[in-house]
Scaffold this motif. Structure first.
Motif, mmCIF file in Angstrom:
data_model
loop_
_atom_site.group_PDB
_atom_site.id
_atom_site.type_symbol
_atom_site.label_atom_id
_atom_site.label_comp_id
_atom_site.label_asym_id
_atom_site.label_seq_id
_atom_site.Cartn_x
_atom_site.Cartn_y
_atom_site.Cartn_z
ATOM 1 N N SER A 73 167.840 -62.213 71.712
ATOM 2 C CA SER A 73 169.065 -62.722 71.804
ATOM 3 C C SER A 73 169.706 -62.347 73.037
ATOM 4 O O SER A 73 169.439 -61.047 73.570
ATOM 5 N N GLU A 74 170.428 -63.395 73.821
ATOM 6 C CA GLU A 74 171.023 -63.152 75.086
ATOM 7 C C GLU A 74 172.326 -63.508 74.723
ATOM 8 O O GLU A 74 172.648 -64.511 74.174
ATOM 9 N N PRO A 75 173.450 -62.855 75.208
ATOM 10 C CA PRO A 75 173.306 -61.566 75.795
ATOM 11 C C PRO A 75 172.838 -60.657 74.674
ATOM 12 O O PRO A 75 172.664 -60.605 73.523
ATOM 13 N N VAL A 76 171.844 -59.711 75.375
ATOM 14 C CA VAL A 76 171.207 -58.583 74.623
ATOM 15 C C VAL A 76 172.049 -57.685 73.852
ATOM 16 O O VAL A 76 172.951 -57.183 74.393
ATOM 17 N N SER A 77 171.440 -57.084 72.633
ATOM 18 C CA SER A 77 172.019 -56.012 72.068
ATOM 19 C C SER A 77 172.004 -54.843 72.769
ATOM 20 O O SER A 77 171.297 -54.488 73.526
ATOM 21 N N ASP A 78 172.969 -53.654 72.327
ATOM 22 C CA ASP A 78 172.740 -52.434 72.918
ATOM 23 C C ASP A 78 171.301 -51.828 72.780
ATOM 24 O O ASP A 78 170.733 -51.215 73.417
ATOM 25 N N TYR A 79 170.732 -51.982 71.347
ATOM 26 C CA TYR A 79 169.395 -51.564 71.168
ATOM 27 C C TYR A 79 168.372 -52.138 72.124
ATOM 28 O O TYR A 79 167.305 -51.466 72.517
ATOM 29 N N VAL A 80 168.485 -53.435 72.328
ATOM 30 C CA VAL A 80 167.477 -53.949 73.396
ATOM 31 C C VAL A 80 167.596 -53.374 74.691
ATOM 32 O O VAL A 80 166.581 -53.280 75.317
ATOM 33 N N ARG A 81 168.813 -53.196 75.078
ATOM 34 C CA ARG A 81 169.200 -52.451 76.589
ATOM 35 C C ARG A 81 168.485 -51.059 76.446
ATOM 36 O O ARG A 81 167.757 -50.602 77.287
ATOM 37 N N PHE A 82 168.504 -50.514 75.457
ATOM 38 C CA PHE A 82 167.789 -49.143 75.069
ATOM 39 C C PHE A 82 166.430 -49.561 75.291
ATOM 40 O O PHE A 82 165.676 -48.498 75.977
ATOM 41 N N GLU A 83 165.773 -50.263 74.571
ATOM 42 C CA GLU A 83 164.270 -50.599 74.565
ATOM 43 C C GLU A 83 164.079 -50.855 76.109
ATOM 44 O O GLU A 83 162.990 -50.273 76.559
ATOM 45 N N HIS A 84 164.565 -51.846 76.726
ATOM 46 C CA HIS A 84 164.320 -52.085 78.053
ATOM 47 C C HIS A 84 164.400 -50.944 79.112
ATOM 48 O O HIS A 84 163.288 -51.047 80.017
ATOM 49 N N HIS A 85 165.247 -49.985 78.974
ATOM 50 C CA HIS A 85 164.979 -48.729 79.600
ATOM 51 C C HIS A 85 164.066 -47.802 79.388
ATOM 52 O O HIS A 85 163.685 -47.385 80.488
ATOM 53 N N LEU A 86 163.497 -48.045 78.276
ATOM 54 C CA LEU A 86 162.529 -47.054 77.919
ATOM 55 C C LEU A 86 161.020 -47.661 78.314
ATOM 56 O O LEU A 86 160.053 -47.017 78.513
ATOM 57 N N THR A 87 161.123 -49.178 78.491
ATOM 58 C CA THR A 87 159.714 -49.800 78.396
ATOM 59 C C THR A 87 158.793 -49.467 79.792
ATOM 60 O O THR A 87 157.578 -49.547 79.714
#
Length: 171
Positions: A73-87
């Motif tokens: 979903s956009e805007p993204v959730s905090d969890y997706v931000r976290f995932e993006h950071h680690l990917t």
């Protein structure tokens, strides 16, 4: 006594051609200490487990294509931000990752649950509870052609539309 069910690691180690993973949730296991630290402001020092990165590197070095697509979903959730950071670590280990905004997936036929598909033969669905934690019966293995084809077709459709990790920017 029956042999225990193969683990995700077992399945990846026995894979010959491909392992694809479709994620469709905006949060997973929010009790994960890394995510909790992320929420508290920690950004440096958080990493994907070395064992996972080694497994992906070993798998891709054998010529197995490992792909992950995330519908978000956009805007993204905090969890997706976290995932993006680690990917970036997953990508460096050889996993190919793409992101698809949920609004661009509305006309796609998708299964009701996230899944892994191994060599276009075995689909493993993952079940979560309402709090984004793994459900007690968290895994459902299917080998019937109907389920396998649904997963293969869904993944291919998402992958075609999705944006490669290096190009996907979150706001």
């Amino acid at each position: 006594m029956a042999d225990p069910a193969p683990t995700l690691e077992d399945r990846l180690r026995s894979c010959v051609r491909s392992a694809v993973h479709l994620e469709m949730r905006d949060g997973y296991i929010r009790s994960d200490p890394r995510f909790v630290a992320w929420q508290m402001g920690t950004r440096n020092g958080l990493k994907v487990a070395d064992a996972w990165l080694s497994l992906i590197s070993d798998t891709t070095s054998r010529g197995v294509l490992v792909q992950r697509a995330r519908i978000v979903s956009e805007p993204v959730s905090d969890y997706v931000r976290f995932e993006h950071h680690l990917t970036h670590a997953n990508v460096a280990a050889g996993e190919r990752v793409r992101w698809l905004p949920r609004r661009r997936a509305s006309d796609l036929a998708l299964p009701g649950n996230d899944f892994w598909l191994f060599d276009d033969e075995v689909a493993v669905f993952h079940h979560f509870d309402g709090e984004d934690e793994l459900a007690p019966d968290d895994e459902e293995v299917r080998t019937d052609r109907t389920a396998v084809k649904l997963c293969a077709d869904a993944f291919a459709a998402v992958w075609e539309r999705a944006t490669p990790h290096a190009e996907y920017e979150i706001g």
